[in-house]
Structure formats: structure tokens, C-alpha cells
Write a protein that holds these residues in place. Structure first.
Motif, PDB file in Angstrom:
ATOM      1  N   GLY A 163      13.559  -0.390   7.045  1.00  0.00           N
ATOM      2  CA  GLY A 163      12.708  -1.490   6.604  1.00  0.00           C
ATOM      3  C   GLY A 163      11.339  -1.476   7.253  1.00  0.00           C
ATOM      4  O   GLY A 163      10.310  -1.562   6.577  1.00  0.00           O
ATOM      5  N   SER A 164      11.288  -1.344   8.581  1.00  0.00           N
ATOM      6  CA  SER A 164      10.011  -1.495   9.292  1.00  0.00           C
ATOM      7  C   SER A 164       8.992  -0.410   8.948  1.00  0.00           C
ATOM      8  O   SER A 164       7.798  -0.700   8.796  1.00  0.00           O
ATOM      9  CB  SER A 164      10.260  -1.512  10.804  1.00  0.00           C
ATOM     10  OG  SER A 164      10.872  -0.324  11.252  1.00  0.00           O
ATOM     11  N   ILE A 165       9.444   0.840   8.807  1.00  0.00           N
ATOM     12  CA  ILE A 165       8.504   1.930   8.518  1.00  0.00           C
ATOM     13  C   ILE A 165       7.867   1.786   7.121  1.00  0.00           C
ATOM     14  O   ILE A 165       6.639   1.840   6.990  1.00  0.00           O
ATOM     15  CB  ILE A 165       9.195   3.299   8.682  1.00  0.00           C
ATOM     16  CG1 ILE A 165       9.407   3.585  10.179  1.00  0.00           C
ATOM     17  CG2 ILE A 165       8.379   4.415   8.038  1.00  0.00           C
ATOM     18  CD1 ILE A 165      10.123   4.877  10.476  1.00  0.00           C
ATOM     19  N   PRO A 166       8.644   1.579   6.046  1.00  0.00           N
ATOM     20  CA  PRO A 166       8.005   1.414   4.730  1.00  0.00           C
ATOM     21  C   PRO A 166       7.247   0.102   4.580  1.00  0.00           C
ATOM     22  O   PRO A 166       6.211   0.069   3.907  1.00  0.00           O
ATOM     23  CB  PRO A 166       9.180   1.486   3.750  1.00  0.00           C
ATOM     24  CG  PRO A 166      10.377   1.114   4.557  1.00  0.00           C
ATOM     25  CD  PRO A 166      10.106   1.654   5.934  1.00  0.00           C
ATOM     26  N   LEU A 167       7.715  -0.988   5.202  1.00  0.00           N
ATOM     27  CA  LEU A 167       7.011  -2.266   5.073  1.00  0.00           C
ATOM     28  C   LEU A 167       5.623  -2.183   5.699  1.00  0.00           C
ATOM     29  O   LEU A 167       4.650  -2.702   5.153  1.00  0.00           O
ATOM     30  CB  LEU A 167       7.822  -3.388   5.719  1.00  0.00           C
ATOM     31  CG  LEU A 167       9.124  -3.767   5.012  1.00  0.00           C
ATOM     32  CD1 LEU A 167       9.836  -4.890   5.764  1.00  0.00           C
ATOM     33  CD2 LEU A 167       8.867  -4.189   3.566  1.00  0.00           C
ATOM     34  N   GLY A 168       5.539  -1.507   6.852  1.00  0.00           N
ATOM     35  CA  GLY A 168       4.232  -1.303   7.456  1.00  0.00           C
ATOM     36  C   GLY A 168       3.337  -0.435   6.593  1.00  0.00           C
ATOM     37  O   GLY A 168       2.136  -0.688   6.457  1.00  0.00           O
ATOM     38  N   ALA A 169       3.931   0.587   5.969  1.00  0.00           N
ATOM     39  CA  ALA A 169       3.166   1.487   5.099  1.00  0.00           C
ATOM     40  C   ALA A 169       2.653   0.751   3.862  1.00  0.00           C
ATOM     41  O   ALA A 169       1.517   0.976   3.422  1.00  0.00           O
ATOM     42  CB  ALA A 169       4.031   2.677   4.688  1.00  0.00           C
ATOM     43  N   ILE A 170       3.481  -0.127   3.303  1.00  0.00           N
ATOM     44  CA  ILE A 170       3.047  -0.917   2.144  1.00  0.00           C
ATOM     45  C   ILE A 170       1.860  -1.788   2.522  1.00  0.00           C
ATOM     46  O   ILE A 170       0.868  -1.867   1.792  1.00  0.00           O
ATOM     47  CB  ILE A 170       4.197  -1.816   1.627  1.00  0.00           C
ATOM     48  CG1 ILE A 170       5.381  -0.984   1.155  1.00  0.00           C
ATOM     49  CG2 ILE A 170       3.706  -2.712   0.474  1.00  0.00           C
ATOM     50  CD1 ILE A 170       6.629  -1.807   0.891  1.00  0.00           C
ATOM     51  N   LEU A 171       1.964  -2.449   3.670  1.00  0.00           N
ATOM     52  CA  LEU A 171       0.880  -3.325   4.119  1.00  0.00           C
ATOM     53  C   LEU A 171      -0.411  -2.538   4.325  1.00  0.00           C
ATOM     54  O   LEU A 171      -1.490  -2.974   3.910  1.00  0.00           O
ATOM     55  CB  LEU A 171       1.291  -4.030   5.415  1.00  0.00           C
ATOM     56  CG  LEU A 171       0.293  -5.047   5.989  1.00  0.00           C
ATOM     57  CD1 LEU A 171       0.042  -6.175   4.993  1.00  0.00           C
ATOM     58  CD2 LEU A 171       0.809  -5.604   7.319  1.00  0.00           C
ATOM     59  N   GLY A 172      -0.297  -1.365   4.950  1.00  0.00           N
ATOM     60  CA  GLY A 172      -1.476  -0.531   5.158  1.00  0.00           C
ATOM     61  C   GLY A 172      -2.084  -0.064   3.846  1.00  0.00           C
ATOM     62  O   GLY A 172      -3.313  -0.040   3.686  1.00  0.00           O
ATOM     63  N   THR A 173      -1.235   0.297   2.888  1.00  0.00           N
ATOM     64  CA  THR A 173      -1.714   0.740   1.573  1.00  0.00           C
ATOM     65  C   THR A 173      -2.413  -0.396   0.837  1.00  0.00           C
ATOM     66  O   THR A 173      -3.451  -0.189   0.194  1.00  0.00           O
ATOM     67  CB  THR A 173      -0.541   1.268   0.718  1.00  0.00           C
ATOM     68  OG1 THR A 173       0.147   2.297   1.440  1.00  0.00           O
ATOM     69  CG2 THR A 173      -1.045   1.830  -0.599  1.00  0.00           C
ATOM     70  N   ILE A 174      -1.870  -1.587   0.934  1.00  0.00           N
ATOM     71  CA  ILE A 174      -2.484  -2.762   0.308  1.00  0.00           C
ATOM     72  C   ILE A 174      -3.871  -3.009   0.898  1.00  0.00           C
ATOM     73  O   ILE A 174      -4.827  -3.313   0.170  1.00  0.00           O
ATOM     74  CB  ILE A 174      -1.591  -4.008   0.484  1.00  0.00           C
ATOM     75  CG1 ILE A 174      -0.337  -3.888  -0.384  1.00  0.00           C
ATOM     76  CG2 ILE A 174      -2.355  -5.289   0.128  1.00  0.00           C
ATOM     77  CD1 ILE A 174       0.710  -4.950  -0.110  1.00  0.00           C
ATOM     78  N   ALA A 175      -3.994  -2.864   2.218  1.00  0.00           N
ATOM     79  CA  ALA A 175      -5.287  -3.059   2.875  1.00  0.00           C
ATOM     80  C   ALA A 175      -6.318  -2.059   2.369  1.00  0.00           C
ATOM     81  O   ALA A 175      -7.491  -2.403   2.153  1.00  0.00           O
ATOM     82  CB  ALA A 175      -5.118  -2.923   4.386  1.00  0.00           C
ATOM     83  N   VAL A 176      -5.890  -0.818   2.143  1.00  0.00           N
ATOM     84  CA  VAL A 176      -6.794   0.221   1.647  1.00  0.00           C
ATOM     85  C   VAL A 176      -7.199  -0.055   0.202  1.00  0.00           C
ATOM     86  O   VAL A 176      -8.382   0.025  -0.154  1.00  0.00           O
ATOM     87  CB  VAL A 176      -6.121   1.611   1.758  1.00  0.00           C
ATOM     88  CG1 VAL A 176      -6.966   2.672   1.060  1.00  0.00           C
ATOM     89  CG2 VAL A 176      -5.913   1.982   3.217  1.00  0.00           C
ATOM     90  N   VAL A 177      -6.229  -0.398  -0.627  1.00  0.00           N
ATOM     91  CA  VAL A 177      -6.489  -0.640  -2.049  1.00  0.00           C
ATOM     92  C   VAL A 177      -7.440  -1.813  -2.258  1.00  0.00           C
ATOM     93  O   VAL A 177      -8.316  -1.774  -3.136  1.00  0.00           O
ATOM     94  CB  VAL A 177      -5.160  -0.900  -2.797  1.00  0.00           C
ATOM     95  CG1 VAL A 177      -5.417  -1.451  -4.190  1.00  0.00           C
ATOM     96  CG2 VAL A 177      -4.351   0.391  -2.876  1.00  0.00           C
ATOM     97  N   THR A 178      -7.304  -2.863  -1.457  1.00  0.00           N
ATOM     98  CA  THR A 178      -8.126  -4.069  -1.611  1.00  0.00           C
ATOM     99  C   THR A 178      -9.461  -3.961  -0.883  1.00  0.00           C
ATOM    100  O   THR A 178     -10.239  -4.911  -0.888  1.00  0.00           O
ATOM    101  CB  THR A 178      -7.377  -5.312  -1.101  1.00  0.00           C
ATOM    102  OG1 THR A 178      -6.996  -5.106   0.276  1.00  0.00           O
ATOM    103  CG2 THR A 178      -6.132  -5.583  -1.926  1.00  0.00           C
ATOM    104  N   LYS A 179      -9.710  -2.831  -0.248  1.00  0.00           N
ATOM    105  CA  LYS A 179     -10.943  -2.595   0.512  1.00  0.00           C
ATOM    106  C   LYS A 179     -11.101  -3.579   1.664  1.00  0.00           C
ATOM    107  O   LYS A 179     -12.208  -4.001   2.002  1.00  0.00           O
ATOM    108  CB  LYS A 179     -12.171  -2.662  -0.410  1.00  0.00           C
ATOM    109  CG  LYS A 179     -12.154  -1.682  -1.570  1.00  0.00           C
ATOM    110  CD  LYS A 179     -12.054  -0.256  -1.096  1.00  0.00           C
ATOM    111  CE  LYS A 179     -13.276   0.176  -0.286  1.00  0.00           C
ATOM    112  NZ  LYS A 179     -13.122   1.556   0.247  1.00  0.00           N
ATOM    113  N   GLN A 180      -9.970  -3.932   2.269  1.00  0.00           N
ATOM    114  CA  GLN A 180      -9.970  -4.804   3.451  1.00  0.00           C
ATOM    115  C   GLN A 180      -9.276  -4.066   4.595  1.00  0.00           C
ATOM    116  O   GLN A 180      -8.443  -4.618   5.296  1.00  0.00           O
ATOM    117  CB  GLN A 180      -9.251  -6.121   3.138  1.00  0.00           C
ATOM    118  CG  GLN A 180      -9.910  -6.972   2.085  1.00  0.00           C
ATOM    119  CD  GLN A 180     -11.223  -7.583   2.559  1.00  0.00           C
ATOM    120  OE1 GLN A 180     -11.488  -7.639   3.744  1.00  0.00           O
ATOM    121  NE2 GLN A 180     -12.034  -8.053   1.626  1.00  0.00           N
ATOM    122  N   GLU A 181      -9.669  -2.805   4.765  1.00  0.00           N
ATOM    123  CA  GLU A 181      -9.014  -1.947   5.754  1.00  0.00           C
ATOM    124  C   GLU A 181      -9.258  -2.439   7.179  1.00  0.00           C
ATOM    125  O   GLU A 181      -8.311  -2.556   7.976  1.00  0.00           O
ATOM    126  CB  GLU A 181      -9.513  -0.502   5.627  1.00  0.00           C
ATOM    127  CG  GLU A 181      -9.517   0.033   4.201  1.00  0.00           C
ATOM    128  CD  GLU A 181     -10.883  -0.133   3.535  1.00  0.00           C
ATOM    129  OE1 GLU A 181     -11.204   0.689   2.662  1.00  0.00           O
ATOM    130  OE2 GLU A 181     -11.610  -1.087   3.901  1.00  0.00           O
TER     131      GLU A 181
END
Length: 359
Positions: free
Chosen positions: A267-285
């Protein structure tokens, strides 16, 4: 398309016109994910107990944790399952970011699952070697970064919070930068996952914060008014954020202290990856440093502890890292640490939202 169940209905039936709206699908996607986790919880816990997939506790940690030995782990399976099912139900798969986010979930979920499985088979709190795990994360992060960079409406300009006229064009360097954000967030969430509900609580807060960022970025008028970069396809990401928050709340029902189940690396590894990907996609890195500030603090405490230990040949800054263990060893009850860390994450999220007007 066969994998879109609800979104396409508005094209054929006026009755389902409401499925066009991102806000509606965000709410019901989140509720669906919550219900799936809530229903699956007892079954998953029971099956993990039958298979003897119980948490292995390190003996060099806080002694109060020894009673958690054998608590079912790999509960991240039900979080990921609820995310996939809810996205298939409520997501718009004509939006390329939806597919990228699901791919990130799948790749990093596989890494976490393998790591947990090997750990259980070895009967040690160690699955994949650190080098192997990091290499797999890097390769997955680079792939996700490349796919985002190759998206038709994406640009490699890095915006800086608080400064509306400051922008840095990274060009192809954006791919390794995106990888750094995704992998870094994945490991930071993984390090935070050490107490009952400690990681999932701030993750829910971060998901809900980025839900607003994504909606603003995808809405032309709001983006213009708030001086946020307009990314038309990013609006759909708010649906995924809602689903992520809903799945997190469903899991928290069983993970709250005293936990009936742990998410594990699954759970922790993919959930963190999803959050990081969302930050990149929304340009709020860069904003992720503030939104996920608790994860940054936890990861930072480990880095500082290790570096100081090596430089001073055995001295420590904290009684134990990550930071939550330090406060436990100082005498704070586990539930006090958890709630206070949640409060910090909520305060940081509120501060990050305020930056929408501070430009």
C-alpha cells in the motif's frame, strides 16, 4: 469503451447527463472506493490471517510494538483494488492522465507486493534488497515521467509557488525530475507508515488538497483568476484524488489504532507514487513539499539520522528514526503521536491552499 462503465452513458441517455460532471464523479467515486474497502475489509483480514500473512516486528524498535506481531499485513491490496474498480466505474479513460495514474499504481503496487511477499516468506522484515527495490522504482518512475512528458497538453515548465512570473523550462530534464518526485514521495510515505493510521491519514489530507488543485488547473476560469497554469486534462485527475481519499478512509476504518490490518509496502509504496504522479500532472510539484510536509519531515529525519551517525561514528540526533519513533521513545502514547502528526498534516495542507491567492 468496454472498460468505461458509467461515464459514457451521458452520450446516449439524457437521464445520465450528470455523469459528465467531474464534481459528481469525484464524490461518488470516493464513496464507491470507501464502500468497497469497508465491505472487503473483514474478508481480506480473515484471508490474510488464514494465510498467516502477519506483520513481522523488528526487535530493535519500540517495545510497545511487539504486541503487533502477527497483525495481518499487505492490506494495501484492498486499497489498490478499490482504486482500480472505482476508476473503471467513474473515470473517463479518454483522458490520458487516468491511464498514466493507473499504470503508476500497477507498477509501484507490484514492487510493494513482491517486497511484502518475500519478507513474509523469509520471516524477516526485509524483502527485496534496498538496491533492487530502488532500481525498480527508478525505472518505473522514469517510464511514468516519460509518459507525462510526452502527453500532448503537457509542458516541461516548472512553476514556483508564491511567484506567478517565475517559471523554469527543464526540457527533457523534466523526465528525471518527475522520476525524483514520484520515487521520493513513494519512499517518504513508506517511511511514514510505522504507526496505526499514521501514513494513511495525511495521505487522505494530501489527496483532498490535490483534488482542489487538479480541479482548479483543469478549469480555465479558475486557473486564470488564481494565476494557476491551465491544464485542460488535469481536471479529471480530481476524480482520481477523490477515489484515493475514499479508499484511504475505507482502509483507515480498519487501520485505526489499534490496527486490525496494516497496508504494508503493497500500500505505502504505490500510494506515495500516485501522490507524486498527481503532483507532477497538476504542475504542483514543488507544492508537494508543503502538502506532503509530514512525509518530508519523516523522510528527512531518517536522512539526517543516517548522515549524522556516519559523520560522528555512532552518535544520533534522534532516539530513533523515523521521527514518530523518536516521540514514542520519549514517552508519547502511540495515539497521541498519530493525532498530533495528523494535525500537522492538516495545517500544512491549509497553508498550501492559501498559496492559491498568494502569488
Amino acid at each position: 469503451m468496454f472498460y468505461q462503465f458509467l461515464y459514457p452513458l451521458h452520450e446516449h441517455y439524457t437521464l445520465f447527463n450528470i455523469f459528465r460532471y467531474i464534481t459528481f464523479r469525484t464524490i461518488y467515486g470516493g464513496l464507491t472506493a470507501f464502500i468497497i474497502c469497508f465491505i472487503l475489509g473483514p474478508f481480506v483480514i480473515r484471508q490474510l490471517q488464514i494465510m498467516h500473512f502477519g506483520q513481522i516486528i523488528q526487535t530493535d524498535g519500540p517495545q510497545s510494538h511487539l504486541k503487533k506481531q502477527g497483525t495481518p499485513t499487505m492490506g494495501g491490496i484492498m486499497i489498490l483494488f478499490s482504486i482500480f474498480v472505482s476508476t473503471f466505474l467513474w473515470g473517463n479513460f479518454t483522458n490520458h492522465y487516468v491511464g498514466i495514474l493507473l499504470l503508476a499504481t500497477l507498477l509501484f503496487g507490484a514492487i510493494g507486493l513482491i517486497d511484502d511477499y518475500l519478507s513474509l516468506m523469509k520471516k524477516k522484515n526485509m524483502g527485496l534488497t534496498a538496491k533492487t527495490k530502488f532500481l525498480l522504482q527508478i525505472l518505473s518512475g522514469l517510464l511514468i515521467g516519460f509518459l507525462i512528458y510526452s502527453s500532448p497538453d503537457f509542458n516541461a515548465v516548472l512553476t514556483v509557488p508564491f511567484f506567478k512570473n517565475v517559471a523554469i523550462n527543464l526540457g527533457t530534464l523534466y523526465i528525471p525530475f518527475a522520476c525524483l518526485v514520484i520515487v521520493g514521495t513513494s519512499n517518504a510515505v513508506n517511511l511514514t507508515d510505522g504507526l496505526d493510521g499514521l501514513a494513511i491519514g495525511p495521505l487522505i489530507v494530501a489527496a483532498m488538497t490535490y483534488m482542489l488543485f487538479a480541479y482548479v488547473a483543469g478549469h480555465a476560469r479558475f486557473a486564470e483568476y488564481l494565476h494557476v497554469r491551465h491544464i485542460p486534462a488535469a481536471g479529471e485527475v480530481s476524480v482520481i484524488c477523490g477515489i484515493l481519499a475514499g479508499a484511504g478512509m475505507g482502509f483507515l476504518w480498519f487501520n485505526a489504532h489499534p490496527a486490525q490490518i496494516f497496508m504494508g509496502d503493497t500500500g505505502s509504496i504505490p500510494l506515495g507514487a500516485i501522490l507524486g504522479t498527481i503532483a507532477v500532472v497538476t504542475k504542483q510539484e514543488i507544492m508537494l513539499v508543503l502538502v506532503g510536509g509530514l512525509f518530508v519531515i519523516e523522510a528527512g529525519s531518517v536522512i539526517l539520522q543516517v548522515a549524522y551517525f556516519k559523520i560522528t561514528h555512532g552518535k544520533r540526533i534522534f532516539r530513533m528514526a523515523p521521527l514518530h519513533h523518536h516521540f514514542e521513545l520519549k514517552g508519547w502514547h502511540e495515539s497521541k503521536v498519530i493525532v498530533r502528526f495528523w494535525i500537522i498534516s492538516i495545517a500544512l495542507a491549509a497553508l498550501s491552499l492559501s498559496t492559491l491567492k498568494i502569488r
